[in-house]
Design a protein around this motif. Structure first.
Motif, PDB file in Angstrom:
ATOM      1  N   LEU A 278       0.775  -1.129   0.066  1.00  0.00           N
ATOM      2  CA  LEU A 278      -0.080  -0.238   0.158  1.00  0.00           C
ATOM      3  C   LEU A 278       0.961   1.462  -0.137  1.00  0.00           C
ATOM      4  O   LEU A 278       0.778   2.137  -0.835  1.00  0.00           O
ATOM      5  CB  LEU A 278      -0.983  -0.054   1.052  1.00  0.00           C
ATOM      6  CG  LEU A 278      -2.126  -1.174   1.341  1.00  0.00           C
ATOM      7  CD1 LEU A 278      -2.777  -0.989   2.494  1.00  0.00           C
ATOM      8  CD2 LEU A 278      -2.916  -0.837  -0.135  1.00  0.00           C
ATOM      9  N   LEU A 279       2.098   1.299   0.841  1.00  0.00           N
ATOM     10  CA  LEU A 279       2.756   2.369   0.783  1.00  0.00           C
ATOM     11  C   LEU A 279       3.531   2.673  -0.344  1.00  0.00           C
ATOM     12  O   LEU A 279       3.588   3.716  -0.925  1.00  0.00           O
ATOM     13  CB  LEU A 279       3.811   2.346   1.928  1.00  0.00           C
ATOM     14  CG  LEU A 279       3.065   2.260   3.395  1.00  0.00           C
ATOM     15  CD1 LEU A 279       4.115   2.296   4.562  1.00  0.00           C
ATOM     16  CD2 LEU A 279       2.462   3.604   3.642  1.00  0.00           C
ATOM     17  N   LEU A 280       4.158   1.664  -1.057  1.00  0.00           N
ATOM     18  CA  LEU A 280       4.989   1.591  -2.189  1.00  0.00           C
ATOM     19  C   LEU A 280       3.960   2.215  -3.325  1.00  0.00           C
ATOM     20  O   LEU A 280       4.311   2.711  -4.202  1.00  0.00           O
ATOM     21  CB  LEU A 280       5.726   0.530  -2.356  1.00  0.00           C
ATOM     22  CG  LEU A 280       6.768   0.168  -1.534  1.00  0.00           C
ATOM     23  CD1 LEU A 280       7.386  -1.022  -1.800  1.00  0.00           C
ATOM     24  CD2 LEU A 280       7.967   1.426  -1.317  1.00  0.00           C
ATOM     25  N   TYR A 281       2.767   1.658  -3.368  1.00  0.00           N
ATOM     26  CA  TYR A 281       1.754   2.007  -4.356  1.00  0.00           C
ATOM     27  C   TYR A 281       1.648   3.411  -4.258  1.00  0.00           C
ATOM     28  O   TYR A 281       1.596   4.181  -5.375  1.00  0.00           O
ATOM     29  CB  TYR A 281       0.511   1.175  -4.023  1.00  0.00           C
ATOM     30  CG  TYR A 281      -0.651   1.812  -5.071  1.00  0.00           C
ATOM     31  CD1 TYR A 281      -0.794   0.970  -6.322  1.00  0.00           C
ATOM     32  CD2 TYR A 281      -1.475   2.693  -4.629  1.00  0.00           C
ATOM     33  CE1 TYR A 281      -1.736   1.712  -7.215  1.00  0.00           C
ATOM     34  CE2 TYR A 281      -2.569   3.123  -5.411  1.00  0.00           C
ATOM     35  CZ  TYR A 281      -2.786   2.511  -6.731  1.00  0.00           C
ATOM     36  OH  TYR A 281      -3.537   3.171  -7.343  1.00  0.00           O
ATOM     37  N   ARG A 282       1.288   4.009  -3.176  1.00  0.00           N
ATOM     38  CA  ARG A 282       1.159   5.361  -2.848  1.00  0.00           C
ATOM     39  C   ARG A 282       2.247   6.191  -3.382  1.00  0.00           C
ATOM     40  O   ARG A 282       2.272   7.245  -3.783  1.00  0.00           O
ATOM     41  CB  ARG A 282       0.930   5.607  -1.482  1.00  0.00           C
ATOM     42  CG  ARG A 282       0.662   7.107  -1.021  1.00  0.00           C
ATOM     43  CD  ARG A 282      -0.285   7.830  -1.771  1.00  0.00           C
ATOM     44  NE  ARG A 282      -1.703   7.387  -1.751  1.00  0.00           N
ATOM     45  CZ  ARG A 282      -2.738   7.873  -2.337  1.00  0.00           C
ATOM     46  NH1 ARG A 282      -2.549   8.617  -3.339  1.00  0.00           N
ATOM     47  NH2 ARG A 282      -3.894   7.323  -1.858  1.00  0.00           N
TER      48      ARG A 282
END
Length: 395
Positions: A278-282
């Motif tokens: 989720l964080l790397l996607y963001r």
């Protein structure tokens, strides 16, 4: 309900000076007592083993002549004198031992007091430190001992705290300003609208549209702020294919790219990293979205994933790193702004950023996500023909 009784060590309530004094006194006592028994027993045994015979050597003959004589028959009261001597020796030994222990304890107290004086001064200086004077370093003693190293370490901690407090203050002030601006716009427009006696339908639609826009802006800002505060608690144990993640980002941003008439290109290449999907996607989403926003109509945004043996800049330990390079054909970034763009609420062109609905937190969020994953984000190249920003992640 039963109360648990814990045995507390009474020494913990004493100062370090008294604890050192008591411990050294105890060691001195044990040492002196052991020496007393050893010396006393040796001396007493020597007295008790005095010979009870006298040997006379004949000068003309090598054979000695031995007379077995009891000393008590020759010297009346000798045994009493020997006993008195032993008792006197024991008494004097005990007194000498007690005096040595007492003098050693007093000496230890004052010597430890002098030895702990730098630590006491350090404690007093530390007590004077408050949030307002974190930038003031403590004076490091020129002794190269434990106190000196402790003071140096404390100064480094103060410096980190000062940087964190300063960043926190700036972030809070900037966040308050960003929240206050749309509220002020709504308040001003509502006050003007309230003075109108018979507003038209168009004026109602205009005020509702303004409120909707400012509410969306506040909602977006609050979501980004919540994202930034919750990054550290997110678990980072997913095995992530950066190619699949980037492909999902490009699909989600395809409509925005079409509206801007910007072509999205994902080059071949992949790397697998460990972290939070989720964080790397963001992070990748924000980089690509920024590249689209600040691009020219008809421009391109290219995403390239590769593996490097080291960071793009000099690095002390060679290692494998994954690079997600986002290249655009946009307006470029001036050299003096290439590091500042990752600061919270920083905008190169404030009016343009506000018009595009930006809060100045997109790249700051990318920077924090990269830092939490042990990587970094930086501008690799920038000119009037476009920019390349790389997300660097350890493999």
């Amino acid at each position: 309900m039963k109360k648990e009784h814990t045995t507390k060590n009474p020494l913990k309530k004493l100062s370090l000076q008294w604890r050192l004094t008591l411990i050294i006194t105890l060691l001195m006592t044990v040492t002196c007592v052991l020496m007393y028994f050893f010396i006393s027993n040796s001396a007493v045994t020597g007295i008790e083993n005095l010979g009870d015979y006298v040997v006379k050597i004949n000068e003309t003959d090598s054979t000695p002549i031995t007379f077995n004589i009891n000393p008590n028959t020759l010297f009346a009261g000798l045994s009493d004198q020997v006993q008195e001597t032993k008792d006197l020796f024991r008494t004097r030994s005990i007194i000498a031992t007690a005096i040595i222990i007492l003098l050693s304890s007093v000496g230890t107290y004052f010597i430890s007091r002098r030895a702990l004086l730098p630590l006491r001064r350090l404690s007093n200086e530390v007590n004077k430190i408050e949030a307002q004077n974190l930038s003031e370093s403590l004076e490091v003693p020129d002794t190269n001992d434990e106190i000196s190293r402790l003071t140096g370490s404390f100064n480094k901690m103060l410096s980190r705290l000062d940087d964190a407090f300063t960043a926190q203050k700036q972030f809070s002030a900037s966040a308050a300003h960003e929240l206050r601006t749309p509220l002020a716009v709504m308040q001003t427009n509502l006050e003007v609208f309230a003075r109108k006696k018979t507003p038209t339908i168009e004026e109602y639609q205009e005020i509702f549209g303004m409120i909707q826009n400012q509410t969306e802006r506040l909602s977006h800002l609050s979501e980004v702020l919540l994202d930034m505060t919750g990054i550290q608690s997110v678990e980072r144990s997913d095995f992530i294919s950066l190619a699949e993640l980037t492909d999902e980002v490009c699909c989600d941003l395809a409509s925005i790219a079409d509206q801007k008439k910007v072509e999205l290109i994902q080059e071949e290449g992949d790397c697998t990293v460990t972290g939070s999907y989720l964080l790397l996607y963001r992070a990748v989403y924000n980089l690509v979205e920024n590249a689209i926003k600040y691009n020219h109509s008809g421009g391109k945004v290219t995403v390239k994933i590769s593996q490097k043996k080291d960071l793009p800049a000099a690095h002390s330990k060679p290692a494998d790193y994954a690079l997600v390079e986002v290249t655009d054909t946009g307006i470029g970034i001036s050299p003096e702004f290439q590091e500042k763009i990752f600061d919270p609420f920083f905008r190169v062109d404030k009016s343009r950023s506000r018009a595009m609905g930006g809060a100045g937190l997109g790249l700051a969020l990318v920077n924090e996500i990269a830092r939490q994953h042990g990587g970094q984000v930086k501008v690799l190249a920038s000119s009037e023909q476009g920019s390349t920003i790389a997300l660097v992640l350890p493999i």
